[in-house]
Design a protein around this motif. Structure first.
Motif, PDB file in Angstrom:
ATOM      1  N   ARG A 289      65.451 -49.751 -66.614  1.00  0.00           N
ATOM      2  CA  ARG A 289      64.916 -48.572 -66.678  1.00  0.00           C
ATOM      3  C   ARG A 289      65.703 -47.436 -67.104  1.00  0.00           C
ATOM      4  O   ARG A 289      65.159 -46.350 -67.794  1.00  0.00           O
ATOM      5  N   TYR A 290      66.832 -47.543 -67.243  1.00  0.00           N
ATOM      6  CA  TYR A 290      67.987 -46.534 -67.632  1.00  0.00           C
ATOM      7  C   TYR A 290      68.122 -46.849 -69.363  1.00  0.00           C
ATOM      8  O   TYR A 290      68.530 -46.064 -69.955  1.00  0.00           O
TER       9      TYR A 290
ATOM     10  N   LEU B 116      60.919 -40.244 -67.744  1.00  0.00           N
ATOM     11  CA  LEU B 116      61.420 -40.452 -66.159  1.00  0.00           C
ATOM     12  C   LEU B 116      61.583 -41.920 -65.950  1.00  0.00           C
ATOM     13  O   LEU B 116      60.647 -42.803 -66.382  1.00  0.00           O
ATOM     14  N   GLN B 117      62.737 -42.095 -65.142  1.00  0.00           N
ATOM     15  CA  GLN B 117      62.824 -43.570 -64.551  1.00  0.00           C
ATOM     16  C   GLN B 117      62.706 -43.445 -63.015  1.00  0.00           C
ATOM     17  O   GLN B 117      62.624 -42.559 -62.392  1.00  0.00           O
ATOM     18  N   ILE B 118      61.556 -44.426 -62.714  1.00  0.00           N
ATOM     19  CA  ILE B 118      61.178 -44.518 -61.131  1.00  0.00           C
ATOM     20  C   ILE B 118      61.907 -45.833 -60.739  1.00  0.00           C
ATOM     21  O   ILE B 118      61.956 -47.071 -61.257  1.00  0.00           O
ATOM     22  N   THR B 119      62.271 -45.814 -59.523  1.00  0.00           N
ATOM     23  CA  THR B 119      62.686 -47.162 -58.850  1.00  0.00           C
ATOM     24  C   THR B 119      61.809 -47.797 -58.676  1.00  0.00           C
ATOM     25  O   THR B 119      60.232 -47.772 -58.569  1.00  0.00           O
TER      26      THR B 119
ATOM     27  N   THR C 186      59.669 -47.584 -55.481  1.00  0.00           N
ATOM     28  CA  THR C 186      58.540 -46.578 -55.526  1.00  0.00           C
ATOM     29  C   THR C 186      57.380 -47.033 -56.592  1.00  0.00           C
ATOM     30  O   THR C 186      56.086 -46.878 -56.335  1.00  0.00           O
TER      31      THR C 186
END
Lengths: 388, 271
Positions: free
Chosen positions: B73-74, B81-84, B87
């Motif tokens: 995601r990074y 936005l990155q989200i875990t 979540t």
């Protein structure tokens, strides 16, 4: 949607690895080029203008990061002492401080005081100069005292370089450092205004570069970076806006700073490398330079956990910074075993809760090299704020 | 909720594949993309997003917000936005099955159990250790050993008549067990069912730690295998929800949360 990213800043690219290099290659090169001496300054604040005026290069000593293994210093300091104190001593044991002709220490905390004497005892051939900073900032005699102390330090530094600086020398150096600090303030202002244009990892690299570079050389580099960053066409990311405090002495690894940003934070203000940009405005150059430096330290400097000033509570300063920067939250990024920082955290926490400002406590050590846990903590904190 | 005609993309850059889900202004899925992982994460993310945009008949300029999740995601520089994963998966699963309280997500590298509150908020979660024994990567390697296609594992498992026990907690040792079972003449079907049982039991152990409570939703690439779903239901003793595209749930969750953020931004709410 624009699927483009902007170009890196050339100065940041050039110095990204050098700032972590404890071989101090640029300091060695400067000494070869000029034939002059260099002085290492332990954080937080050091009267670098006087070192410079004495014809030497003031260089920030920020421990060993995660570059060396502790083999000797652990037998000189207890296990509950912060990493930067031990790793700075370790650097001396493995001869990494060879480029420095003298070392400056200050009365900022007990371990730092002791480091000065432990260093002097173990390495008598390298002069260790101790600066007694004024403790009572509000005293009517503080400025006069500190100006006197600075003159004493100037004499000691003069003994190292062979040239005790004249008042004119000090004024010239103040002008040079004023210019450098002014560029740093401009960069900090740009980041606070348009954080997408200049990341904190980039800003940190630039500011760190200024801690081992002659201000006459670093100022143009900072100015050039400011121009480049200002003209970037940056698409802002969806991040929370934070103020970071607690890293005024021992420095977090650059990867950790970048990791906090990548985890969803725009850092708008911080206290990294605080001593090198301590003065809020230019130091006056129209009078006694020592008195001007003393007054700037007493009355014109940023908040610092190592500077006890009852006139302006530091917690109030933090809240003001958070408000001024329209920050969503505060991250306390404290060095493990840092007593001044951890004492302040208790006060910060109470003030932030009273003001309803969310905050996150993170603890780091300069020698850390895995950041997964902290990144997860920051991501969780960010998500708790974004998805309510 | 109105996104002013703008599209929102959720990108799940996982260990084995990258997935994209594109939502329109009404929150409907209008495009998806999926591609096998390769070292160039950024290019891969662009490609799956381009595929989803093409399927939607839109242009990249119509994408107003990009939310990323997953291992990589990074590595998507154009994200907002990155989200875990935690979540994102919770958000996607709760959107598809609003009665969900427990989610099991078995991807290629990670297995996660989530206890979810109303609206997809995560109450508690557990993930597998770094060992791949409890994740889809193990099934992929087993398929290679057994010389069958990964996509066929699900139907092979359903044909088993005597499931074999894969007891090791370590993927390397489990592979040794599989080789032993092959050498003594056990059928591929029975071995595959043993693999699914093993994965299901590990999933159950994780779920116990967050509290098993119906409804249970099973997502991630392993939920594509019917035999795996049956093994899990038998281990749990109850049925589980399985989305039509279980491998896209994390990307969907990222898109939904991204859409939520875009709306808040348009309403002038920063955080």
């Amino acid at each position: 949607m624009t699927l483009t990213t902007f170009a890196p800043l050339p100065v940041v690219e050039e110095y990204r690895e050098i700032v972590e290099d404890r071989g101090y290659p640029t300091v060695r090169e400067w000494k070869r080029r000029t034939g002059r001496a260099a002085v290492g300054s332990f954080p937080v604040y050091s009267p670098v203008e006087i070192t410079h005026a004495a014809g030497m290069l003031p260089v920030g000593l920020f421990g060993a990061g995660n570059q060396i293994e502790m083999a000797h210093a652990d037998s000189r300091f207890q296990s509950f002492i912060c990493s930067i104190v031990k790793s700075t001593l370790e650097l001396a044991f493995v001869d990494k401080l060879a480029p420095f002709d003298a070392l400056l220490f200050h009365s900022i905390c007990d371990p730092a005081r002791n480091l000065a004497s432990v260093m002097a005892r173990n390495f008598p051939e390298r002069r260790a100069i101790y600066v007694h900073l004024p403790q009572n900032m509000a005293s009517s005699g503080a400025a006069e005292y500190y100006a006197y102390e600075l003159r004493r330090v100037a004499a000691e530094l003069g003994a190292v370089s062979g040239r005790v600086p004249s008042d004119e020398d000090v004024l010239e150096s103040i002008v040079a450092f004023n210019a450098m600090r002014s560029r740093l303030r401009d960069l900090y202002a740009l980041r606070a205004e348009r954080p997408a244009n200049l990341s904190t990892a980039e800003l940190y690299t630039l500011a760190r570069m200024a801690t081992f570079t002659d201000p006459l050389e670093s100022e143009p580099l900072l100015a050039d970076s400011l121009r480049s960053a200002t003209t970037r066409d940056a698409r802002p990311k969806d991040r929370i806006r934070v103020v970071v405090v607690g890293s005024f002495c021992e420095q977090p690894p650059l990867e950790l700073i970048a990791g906090i940003e990548e985890s969803g934070c725009y850092i708008l203000d911080d206290d990294f490398l605080l001593g090198w940009r301590l003065f809020r405005t230019d130091v006056p150059v129209d009078g006694d330079p020592y008195l001007a430096l003393a007054r700037a330290y007493l009355d014109g400097s940023l908040h610092a956990s190592t500077k006890h000033d009852l006139r302006v509570p530091r917690a109030a300063g933090l809240v003001a910074s958070a408000r001024a920067n329209r920050a969503d939250a505060v991250i306390f990024l404290g060095a493990k075993f840092c007593e001044p920082g951890l004492f302040d955290y208790a006060l910060y926490r109470r003030a932030l809760e009273q003001e309803g400002i969310p905050h996150l406590f993170l603890e780091f050590e300069e020698k850390m090299w895995m950041y997964d846990r902290i990144r997860t903590e920051v991501e969780t904190f960010v998500e708790s704020m974004l998805f309510v | 909720m109105n996104v002013d005609g703008s599209l929102v993309a959720g990108l799940d850059v996982g260990a084995r594949t990258a997935k994209a889900v594109l939502l329109d202004a009404e929150g409907r899925t209008v495009g998806t993309g999926i591609a096998r992982m390769r070292p160039d994460f950024t290019g891969l993310a662009r490609d799956v997003l381009a595929a989803a945009v093409k399927e939607a008949g839109a242009s990249p300029d119509d994408v107003a917000y990009v939310a990323t999740t997953g291992l990589g995601r990074y590595n998507v520089p154009f994200r907002d936005l990155q989200i875990t994963d935690i979540t994102a998966v919770a958000g996607g699963a709760a959107h598809l099955f609003p009665g969900t309280h427990c989610v099991l997500d078995i991807g290629a590298q990670s297995t996660r159990a989530l206890h979810v509150l109303e609206g997809g908020r995560v109450k508690e979660f557990r993930t597998n250790d770094k060992c791949a024994a409890g994740a889809g990567g193990f099934a992929e390697r087993a398929a290679r050993y057994l010389e069958v296609k990964l996509d066929d594992l699900g139907t092979l498992s359903l044909k088993a008549d005597s499931a074999q026990v894969i007891s090791s907690v370590c993927a390397v040792f489990a592979e040794s067990e599989i080789i032993n079972l092959v050498s003594v003449g056990q059928s591929v079907e029975n071995i595959v069912r043993g693999i699914h049982d093993s994965l299901a039991q590990r999933g159950q152990q994780l779920m116990k730690r967050v509290g098993i409570e119906p409804e249970i939703t099973f997502v991630g690439g392993m939920a594509l295998q019917a035999g795996m779903v049956r093994a899990l239901e038998q281990v749990l003793g109850q049925s589980v929800n399985v989305p039509e595209r279980p491998e896209l749930v994390a990307a969907l969750g990222a898109a939904l949360l991204g859409r939520q953020r875009l709306v808040r931004q348009q309403e002038g709410i920063a955080a």
